[in-house]
Design a protein around this motif. Structure first.
Motif, PDB file in Angstrom:
ATOM      1  N   LEU A 193       0.834  -1.205   0.000  1.00 34.15           N
ATOM      2  CA  LEU A 193       0.000   0.000   0.000  1.00 34.15           C
ATOM      3  C   LEU A 193       0.867   1.253   0.000  1.00 34.15           C
ATOM      4  O   LEU A 193       1.931   1.293   0.635  1.00 34.15           O
ATOM      5  N   TYR A 194       0.358   2.299  -0.676  1.00 33.03           N
ATOM      6  CA  TYR A 194       1.059   3.574  -0.767  1.00 33.03           C
ATOM      7  C   TYR A 194       0.074   4.700  -0.515  1.00 33.03           C
ATOM      8  O   TYR A 194      -1.148   4.523  -0.627  1.00 33.03           O
ATOM      9  N   CYS A 195       0.636   5.875  -0.200  1.00 33.55           N
ATOM     10  CA  CYS A 195      -0.176   7.088  -0.106  1.00 33.55           C
ATOM     11  C   CYS A 195       0.603   8.243  -0.744  1.00 33.55           C
ATOM     12  O   CYS A 195       1.838   8.200  -0.852  1.00 33.55           O
ATOM     13  N   LEU A 196      -0.109   9.265  -1.167  1.00 36.57           N
ATOM     14  CA  LEU A 196       0.502  10.437  -1.811  1.00 36.57           C
ATOM     15  C   LEU A 196       0.674  11.541  -0.789  1.00 36.57           C
ATOM     16  O   LEU A 196      -0.283  11.932  -0.112  1.00 36.57           O
ATOM     17  N   ASN A 197       1.938  12.067  -0.664  1.00 32.26           N
ATOM     18  CA  ASN A 197       2.171  13.177   0.261  1.00 32.26           C
ATOM     19  C   ASN A 197       1.841  14.498  -0.417  1.00 32.26           C
ATOM     20  O   ASN A 197       1.317  14.527  -1.547  1.00 32.26           O
ATOM     21  N   GLU A 198       2.208  15.593   0.224  1.00 33.92           N
ATOM     22  CA  GLU A 198       1.876  16.921  -0.320  1.00 33.92           C
ATOM     23  C   GLU A 198       2.582  17.188  -1.641  1.00 33.92           C
ATOM     24  O   GLU A 198       2.161  18.047  -2.423  1.00 33.92           O
ATOM     25  N   SER A 199       3.659  16.480  -1.870  1.00 32.87           N
ATOM     26  CA  SER A 199       4.406  16.657  -3.124  1.00 32.87           C
ATOM     27  C   SER A 199       3.982  15.643  -4.179  1.00 32.87           C
ATOM     28  O   SER A 199       4.685  15.448  -5.176  1.00 32.87           O
ATOM     29  N   SER A 200       2.864  14.951  -3.932  1.00 35.28           N
ATOM     30  CA  SER A 200       2.336  13.939  -4.849  1.00 35.28           C
ATOM     31  C   SER A 200       3.326  12.800  -5.077  1.00 35.28           C
ATOM     32  O   SER A 200       3.387  12.210  -6.154  1.00 35.28           O
ATOM     33  N   LYS A 201       4.072  12.519  -4.020  1.00 37.27           N
ATOM     34  CA  LYS A 201       5.038  11.429  -4.080  1.00 37.27           C
ATOM     35  C   LYS A 201       4.483  10.213  -3.341  1.00 37.27           C
ATOM     36  O   LYS A 201       3.931  10.352  -2.257  1.00 37.27           O
ATOM     37  N   ASN A 202       4.656   9.053  -3.962  1.00 38.37           N
ATOM     38  CA  ASN A 202       4.165   7.825  -3.340  1.00 38.37           C
ATOM     39  C   ASN A 202       5.045   7.449  -2.147  1.00 38.37           C
ATOM     40  O   ASN A 202       6.261   7.292  -2.291  1.00 38.37           O
TER      41      ASN A 202
END
Length: 519
Positions: free
Chosen positions: A174-183
């Motif tokens: 599983l992944y999530c996107l941070n404020e910089s749209s980075k996985n």
């Protein structure tokens, strides 16, 4: 006539069954949404054109949605929302799969009525956030969320915690996107001020007497600040709670014995998860005999009873007012124990009319006692057709010593209440029977020996030259022996009190053999 019978037999039953099956499939087909296929237990929607824009629902009154156990949806790009009432009709639903679709939002109460749900697969959708409140009441064995563009926030930390606490060694990538749209791999996600809460229940001794009251206090902590609530299950006693921020109290009044053994929990819950602290309530109360019935016959005769009490009550049986000392022939058996409730029976091995009478059960502990009585009739008295003697004997049981039963010690050796005992009387009766049998055997053997000797003397070649004289002499000897025997039998009856029971038989034996030996 034969044609009519042929169409009204098993063939007609099979025809009607086939017709109902066809009707069932026809109704399911009519109720099925466009782009979906339906059966009696399954709905699957995988055709992308024209596709579905809302969660599939069966047409009202055309099928039974509670029989649906699986819903499979794939390649439905226009399906974006699951509303609160979309799934509630499918109460029997166990497997829900929505893959390669456009799902973005799931209402908090979407699965509130789907308690049978076990497997959920939301692979490759467009979910950016998902609250644990959707699933906290479900006993899920599988939740698959791979391929969703989650946003890195405290709202999805519960998914990371779930992955870490799973017993299965397999974890999802599983992944999530941070404020910089980075996985960011979810396993490496660190969010400040975002952790599991804790609950601490400050409880006094929760052993309380029936009718009393008690107050429980609880404190919670965590960041984000958790909510506090009480989980009292199916508590019967009247209760009320007060909560102020991270502190709470629960007041239970007039505590019922039915609440003994119940669990009470203080729960702290926030976005990340929940914690709880629990205590068990123990209620002490006086015994109550809730069930006592007349004896029933199975492998043994049984007087069934049910007793409630805490602490465990001691049991004592009485027969016609006297203490019933238990033995291997009559004893108390407890078959089922349910916390403070005991189900058992007084077991009797081959009882007779001597066991008819009144049986009283007394249950006692330090908080009080209870007693109940029933009348038992096992068989009629000899010479009386299926009826009990109204005057029951006061003593019937041999005192083999008292044994403790499964629920408590029934030993009571008080001299104030007489115990039942007929061992001496029974022994004397048995001895009398044995004496009669021995006497009859000795006398019969004596007569047989005498007759044998007389017959032997008749055919002897020595000392009997005159045939008629020998016959006369032998006849006189027989009559002499029989007369002596006839006189001897009453003498034996006088010397042995129980000899008169076999006297008629022996006299008949003597009279029968008065027939002359030659004729």
């Amino acid at each position: 006539m034969s044609s009519w019978m042929r169409w009204h037999g098993p063939a007609m039953a099979r025809l009607w069954g086939f017709c109902w099956l066809v009707v069932g499939f026809w109704r399911a087909a009519l109720a099925c949404p466009t782009s979906c296929k339906c059966s009696a237990t399954r709905i699957w929607c995988s055709d992308p054109t024209p596709g579905i824009v809302a969660f599939p629902r069966l047409v009202p009154n055309s099928a039974d949605p509670e029989n649906i156990t699986e819903i499979y949806i794939a390649n439905q790009k226009r399906l974006e929302i699951i509303n609160e009432d979309d799934v509630e009709a499918y109460t029997g639903l166990k497997n829900l799969t929505i893959v390669d679709s456009g799902l973005k939002f799931v209402a908090h109460k979407a699965f509130l009525k789907n308690s049978n749900l076990q497997h959920i697969n939301f692979t490759r959708n467009k979910l950016t956030n998902l609250s644990r409140k959707h699933f906290r009441h479900l006993d899920l064995s599988e939740l698959i969320l791979v391929g969703n563009p989650f946003t890195c926030s405290c709202d999805i930390m519960w998914i990371k915690t779930l992955q870490e606490t799973k017993s299965s060694p397999e974890t999802q990538d599983l992944y999530c996107l941070n404020e910089s749209s980075k996985n960011i791999p979810l396993v490496n996600l660190q969010i400040p001020n975002c952790g599991l809460p804790s609950a601490n229940l400050a409880a006094p001794n929760l052993t309380v007497e029936e009718g009393k009251s008690i107050t429980l206090s609880c404190s919670v902590a965590g960041d984000p600040v958790p909510n506090l609530y009480w989980d009292v299950g199916n508590l019967v006693s009247k209760h009320m709670n007060e909560t102020s921020h991270t502190q709470g109290s629960l007041r239970i009044t007039n505590i019922s014995s039915d609440d003994s053994g119940k669990q009470i929990s203080c729960v702290a819950e926030n976005l990340v998860g929940e914690d709880q602290d629990s205590v068990n309530l123990t209620v002490h109360f006086a015994p109550t005999i809730t069930f006592l019935e007349s004896p029933t016959s199975d492998h043994h005769w049984c007087i069934p009873f049910t007793v409630k009490g805490n602490p465990k009550p001691a049991l004592q049986w009485f027969y016609n007012g006297a203490i019933l000392n238990e033995s291997k022939y009559i004893c108390t058996k407890i078959h089922v124990t349910n916390h403070t409730e005991y189900h058992g029976c007084l077991q009797l091995d081959n009882p007779t009319h001597m066991n008819n009478g009144d049986y009283k059960l007394v249950a006692k502990n330090e908080y009080g006692k209870d007693e109940k009585q029933i009348s038992a009739h096992f068989m009629g008295w000899p010479g009386i057709d299926d009826g009990a003697d109204p005057n029951y004997p006061e003593v019937i049981y041999e005192d083999y010593g008292t044994a403790a039963n499964d629920i408590g010690d029934t030993t009571n050796r008080s001299n104030e209440i007489p115990s039942t005992d007929v061992a001496d009387k029974t022994g004397r009766e048995h001895l009398s029977v044995y004496a009669v049998v021995v006497i009859a055997s000795v006398v019969g053997f004596f007569l047989l020996v005498m007759l044998f000797l007389l017959k032997l003397a008749r055919h002897s070649k020595f000392g009997m030259k005159d045939l008629s004289g020998s016959r006369c002499s032998a006849g006189n000897q027989v009559r002499t022996v029989l007369l002596l025997s006839a006189c001897w039998l009453p003498t034996m009856a006088f010397c042995f009190p129980h000899f008169d029971q076999v006297l008629p038989f022996l006299r008949g034996f003597v009279l029968f053999h008065k027939i002359p030996l030659d004729g």
